[in-house]
Design a protein around this motif. Structure first.
Motif, mmCIF file in Angstrom:
data_model
loop_
_atom_site.group_PDB
_atom_site.id
_atom_site.type_symbol
_atom_site.label_atom_id
_atom_site.label_comp_id
_atom_site.label_asym_id
_atom_site.label_seq_id
_atom_site.Cartn_x
_atom_site.Cartn_y
_atom_site.Cartn_z
ATOM 1 N N ALA A 16 11.242 29.867 25.653
ATOM 2 C CA ALA A 16 10.603 30.274 26.898
ATOM 3 C C ALA A 16 10.874 29.239 27.982
ATOM 4 C CB ALA A 16 9.094 30.437 26.694
ATOM 5 N N ARG A 17 10.729 27.986 27.619
ATOM 6 C CA ARG A 17 10.982 26.912 28.563
ATOM 7 C C ARG A 17 12.441 26.936 29.030
ATOM 8 N NH1 ARG A 17 10.079 21.350 29.783
ATOM 9 N NH2 ARG A 17 10.948 21.338 31.883
ATOM 10 N N THR A 18 13.339 27.173 28.085
ATOM 11 C CA THR A 18 14.757 27.220 28.430
ATOM 12 C C THR A 18 15.047 28.365 29.389
ATOM 13 O OG1 THR A 18 15.276 26.313 26.250
ATOM 14 C CG2 THR A 18 17.080 27.306 27.481
ATOM 15 N N GLU A 20 12.958 29.760 31.448
ATOM 16 C CA GLU A 20 12.403 29.363 32.745
ATOM 17 C C GLU A 20 13.390 28.507 33.517
ATOM 18 O OE1 GLU A 20 8.718 27.215 32.626
ATOM 19 O OE2 GLU A 20 7.732 28.822 31.512
ATOM 20 N N LEU A 21 13.935 27.550 32.822
ATOM 21 C CA LEU A 21 14.886 26.647 33.460
ATOM 22 C C LEU A 21 16.125 27.394 33.920
ATOM 23 C CD1 LEU A 21 14.827 23.405 31.313
ATOM 24 C CD2 LEU A 21 14.543 23.582 33.794
ATOM 25 N N TRP A 23 16.573 30.400 34.750
ATOM 26 C CA TRP A 23 16.362 31.239 35.929
ATOM 27 C C TRP A 23 15.637 30.469 37.025
ATOM 28 C CZ3 TRP A 23 18.532 36.083 36.216
ATOM 29 C CH2 TRP A 23 19.070 36.580 35.029
ATOM 30 N N ARG A 24 15.468 29.194 36.820
ATOM 31 C CA ARG A 24 14.790 28.322 37.787
ATOM 32 C C ARG A 24 13.482 28.938 38.237
ATOM 33 N NH1 ARG A 24 19.097 26.426 36.350
ATOM 34 N NH2 ARG A 24 20.390 24.946 37.512
ATOM 35 N N ASP A 25 12.668 29.193 37.237
ATOM 36 C CA ASP A 25 11.396 29.857 37.489
ATOM 37 C C ASP A 25 10.428 28.945 38.215
ATOM 38 O OD1 ASP A 25 11.385 32.438 36.885
ATOM 39 O OD2 ASP A 25 10.522 32.258 34.883
ATOM 40 N N SER A 26 10.605 28.806 39.495
ATOM 41 C CA SER A 26 9.624 28.023 40.229
ATOM 42 C C SER A 26 8.301 28.787 40.267
ATOM 43 C CB SER A 26 10.129 27.730 41.642
ATOM 44 O OG SER A 26 10.682 28.898 42.195
ATOM 45 N N ALA A 28 6.876 30.031 37.795
ATOM 46 C CA ALA A 28 6.098 29.689 36.612
ATOM 47 C C ALA A 28 5.220 28.457 36.853
ATOM 48 C CB ALA A 28 7.024 29.451 35.424
ATOM 49 N N HIS B 205 10.966 37.269 21.931
ATOM 50 C CA HIS B 205 11.144 36.868 23.318
ATOM 51 C C HIS B 205 11.489 38.017 24.238
ATOM 52 C CE1 HIS B 205 11.798 33.260 20.832
ATOM 53 N NE2 HIS B 205 10.949 32.773 21.700
ATOM 54 N N LEU B 208 10.183 37.926 27.791
ATOM 55 C CA LEU B 208 10.887 36.993 28.667
ATOM 56 C C LEU B 208 12.229 37.548 29.116
ATOM 57 C CD1 LEU B 208 10.179 33.883 26.492
ATOM 58 C CD2 LEU B 208 9.399 34.170 28.842
#
Lengths: 259, 259
Positions: A16-18, A20-21, A23-26, A28, B205, B208
């Motif tokens: 999930a963290r990856t 986010e990164l 897609w540059r989930d600002s 989040a 996932h 996501l």
DNA sequence: GGGTACTCTATACAACGTACAGAGTTATGG
DNA sequence: CCATAACTCTGTACGTTGTATAGAGTACCC
């Protein structure tokens, strides 16, 4: 011979963290964060990493080197990126995202389209030599990976393939290109490292290789090996190998449509 | 994602020494050596290294582990082998040398012969997963490498290829097989490491990945990606990919003979 | 204006390949 | 027969890697 034997495993981190990164989930994260402003950005980290890896391969890509290039302490990077494997994920997606994707003309024959996909991938691998050392265990489904997949699938329009076959065909083409690029990069690396061209190396060790080119023991190998060496001027001819492989790949795909 | 980023470069060592080792040139050394008898043999070292690498990949292959397995101190290994990269050369040649090479029947069609070469190479890569992580910069021309080359070249008899084309064809076939094996091994590795099957991972996932399978943004990719996933039961189907690639390779080669 | 969440730093650890120095062992040359 | 040279094996040590952990300082929230 060399390896790329390393820890560096990925997919290990929190996916999930990856994502986010990637897609540059600002979105989040809250808009206003607490402590001091960050002095860098994820993109800056990725770009620094890319510059290092493009220039010196994966060996040159160390967290310490990335940090130094950015003027920070190594551990600072971990504020931006969970670890090195996630950084590699980001690098991969970034170079995919930046690839040129000229639209295919509707009248363009599929051979031309697939050729241009192959060419683009060869160029990509030669520009980013570390790509061939990456083990893509679970493709990081970032914007770059998706855009590339979307674009390249379109190249197979008009071949009469169903969706499953189309995916297989793309995988097949990319695999061939990657295999060729790998051989080419290895050949380059050895010349650089040994400061000796392939031809010089062979000449220098010819006496030792007498038994190798023993026509009695290895008739075919010695004959064909020498013919190939002579044809390429003693060098591994990557250009030739690529052209040969691509032609075979296209013909192989063509045979699908004409049973 | 994972890498195999590592020093481990070879060809760096003295090639004469490496060749001596590859061919086990006892002739090069005097029959009666001075100090204490050696407690081990080069073959024992290579076998220990192979056992480790076959079981745990290149990560498990450390000089310390090899030494422990043989009941000696790490540095003792350097009496037998100049360094790790030469050990890798020896391992490669050893597994090549031990491959089965059933003679080709004179009546056997070339497609059968090339298929059996491809099958054998796939099996080799699956049995020795570290092979795909090896960068073969300057092929260590040992007995195994030569025997394999000699044998595999013979598979292309009857295709009407000249010597240069024959070498290219073999390189092409082996490249395709290796690319497929690599993908297959990566898929396996990720399942083992994450203790989660591909299908489970995707399911876990899925939320996501909504944006990934955004049909508006990536119409082709989402459609084809899903079709492929459904067809394989959510898993990367290595068997299917291999069969597809081999068929394309064979058809591509066949087109050479019929201009 | 605390408290809290954050950034960045410094130090430290467990691996790795292998350089180096030595202790012990054997064949060789005088 | 013995000193020496060549060899084997060991112990210790170095530099490099990714990153855990702990702490110092900073900016926002209630």
């Amino acid at each position: 011979m060399a390896t790329t034997g390393g820890k560096n495993s990925s997919g290990a981190g929190d996916p999930a963290r990856t994502l986010e990164l990637l897609w540059r989930d600002s979105a989040a994260a809250p808009a206003a964060r607490r402590g001091p402003r960050q002095g860098l950005t994820v993109d800056a980290v990725v770009d620094a990493a890319l510059a290092l890896a493009d220039g010196g391969g994966l060996d040159a890509l160390t967290m310490r080197a990335v940090a130094q290039r950015l003027g920070v302490t190594p551990m600072t990077l971990y504020t931006y990126v969970p670890g090195k494997s996630e950084l590699l994920d980001l690098m991969l997606d970034a170079v995919f995202l930046r690839m040129d994707r000229p639209p295919f003309g509707p009248e363009q024959p599929w051979r031309d389209r697939v050729t241009s996909v192959a060419d683009a991938n060869r160029a990509l691998h030669l520009r980013h030599p570390w790509l061939v050392d990456l083990r893509i265990v679970r493709a990081p489904l970032g914007p770059g990976v998706m855009a590339k997949y979307e674009y390249e699938l379109a190249a197979f329009e008009g071949l009469g393939l169903d969706d499953v076959a189309r995916d297989s065909a793309l995988t097949f083409v990319l695999g061939s290109v990657q295999a060729g690029a790998r051989a080419e990069l290895d050949a380059r690396a050895v010349e650089r490292e040994s400061a000796m061209s392939d031809g010089e190396w062979w000449a220098a060790h010819e006496p030792l290789l007498a038994r190798v080119f023993d026509g009695a023991r290895f008739p075919l190998a010695s004959r064909v090996g020498e013919a190939a060496a002579v044809a390429y001027g003693g060098l591994y001819d990557a250009e030739h190998a690529y052209a040969f492989a691509l032609a075979r790949v296209l013909d192989g795909l063509a045979a699908l449509g004409t049973p």
